[in-house]
Design an enzyme around this catalytic site. Structure first.
Site, mmCIF file in Angstrom:
data_model
loop_
_atom_site.group_PDB
_atom_site.id
_atom_site.type_symbol
_atom_site.label_atom_id
_atom_site.label_comp_id
_atom_site.label_asym_id
_atom_site.label_seq_id
_atom_site.Cartn_x
_atom_site.Cartn_y
_atom_site.Cartn_z
ATOM 1 C CB SER A 43 -0.972 -0.040 1.193
ATOM 2 O OG SER A 43 -1.970 0.939 1.075
ATOM 3 C CD GLU A 96 -2.355 -2.384 -4.467
ATOM 4 O OE1 GLU A 96 -3.516 -2.720 -4.151
ATOM 5 O OE2 GLU A 96 -1.671 -1.612 -3.780
ATOM 6 C CG HIS A 154 -4.915 -3.027 -0.417
ATOM 7 N ND1 HIS A 154 -4.157 -2.559 -1.449
ATOM 8 C CD2 HIS A 154 -4.716 -2.173 0.622
ATOM 9 C CE1 HIS A 154 -3.535 -1.453 -1.072
ATOM 10 N NE2 HIS A 154 -3.848 -1.207 0.184
#
Length: 292
Positions: free
Chosen positions: A109, A202, A270
């Site tokens: 992330s 992503e 995630h």
């Protein structure tokens, strides 16, 4: 080749948003899980945030990270955070140490900024993976694959299925990560050189409009003109809400003139079942499978 042996120490750090104090139990559980594997843990002194997202300044978080990274008994560093603040640590890291003493660094992330900065500055491979997956909904499988990969020399945590959306093959050194966080490096000394690279993207949050503008910014940096291919991971909000156009359509449209190969995997992102992607590693993806 295994990166950890029984008796080794793994550091748990927090370079992005501080964790809530209520999450300490989960970190303690994670330490217990690693302990059951024979791995000792050293936990950063700058980890929890009482009332705001801040667990110390960027400098303090960077110093805590480097202190643990430099310990001789620490064999790997796992960041357990995410959010918005990881780029605060970048000016305070000692990139020369990464060159002289490379160690595996894991995060996901918002840690996209640190992983790519270390790779771009020191040429050190970094690992896009959240160690807290060991305590998540898919914990049993994650613990098995982590143990087999980190301590048994297997590559199962690095394996992922994919399909081509355009083209039939791509090869290059992998860069990228969370699209929003990656773009925070644009215009900085840590922006990757995407020439000949594979670009992985992503996202957890963001609808079609946000993804369209992120992709537009990527195009305007020139990155999409340079890459050998694009690999898409999961885009959680878009998939859960059924957003249209889908991320695949957006990427194919913005790269149509270039004809760059595009592939997609449902196994990196995630999700609590996510596999690990190695940034800085050369990947060859084709219709016969994947090689590292």
């Amino acid at each position: 080749m295994a990166m950890l042996n029984k008796g080794d120490t793994a550091a748990l750090v927090c370079c992005s948003n501080g964790l809530r104090p209520s999450e300490k139990q989960r970190i303690d559980t994670l330490a217990d899980i690693l302990g059951d594997m024979g791995i000792r843990t050293a936990v950063s002194a700058v980890m929890y945030a009482a009332s705001t997202h801040y667990a110390g300044t960027g400098k303090k978080r960077a110093e805590a990270f480097m202190e643990l990274y430099c310990r001789k008994d620490v064999r790997a560093v796992f960041d357990v955070s995410g959010g918005d603040l990881a780029n605060e640590v970048l000016p305070h890291l000692d990139y020369g140490i990464f060159i002289r003493e490379p160690k595996p660094v894991f995060g996901y992330s918002d840690l996209t900024v640190l992983l790519n900065a270390v790779n771009a500055s020191a040429g050190m491979e970094t690992y896009l993976y959240q160690i807290r997956n060991l305590t998540g909904a898919c914990g049993d499988r994650q613990r098995e694959e982590f143990y087999r990969t980190a301590m048994g020399g297997s590559a199962c945590l690095y394996d992922f299925e994919f399909k081509f959306l355009r083209g039939s093959g791509m090869e290059g050194i992998m860069a990228g990560g969370n699209i929003r966080c990656l773009l925070k490096l644009a215009g900085t000394p840590w922006w990757p050189d995407f020439a000949g690279k594979l670009l992985f993207l992503e996202s957890r949050s963001g609808d079609a409009a946000k993804m369209a503008t992120y992709l537009c910014q990527l195009e305007q940096t020139g990155a999409l003109d340079k890459v050998n291919g694009i690999l898409l991971g999961t885009f959680t909000q878009m998939e859960e809400e059924g957003c249209r156009p889908r991320i695949e359509e957006l990427v194919l449209n913005i790269t149509e003139k270039r004809g760059v190969p595009v592939a997609a995997t449902p196994q990196i992102g995630h999700g609590s079942d996510s596999r690990c992607l190695i940034l800085g590693r050369n990947y060859c993806l084709n219709l016969q499978g994947k090689t590292l």
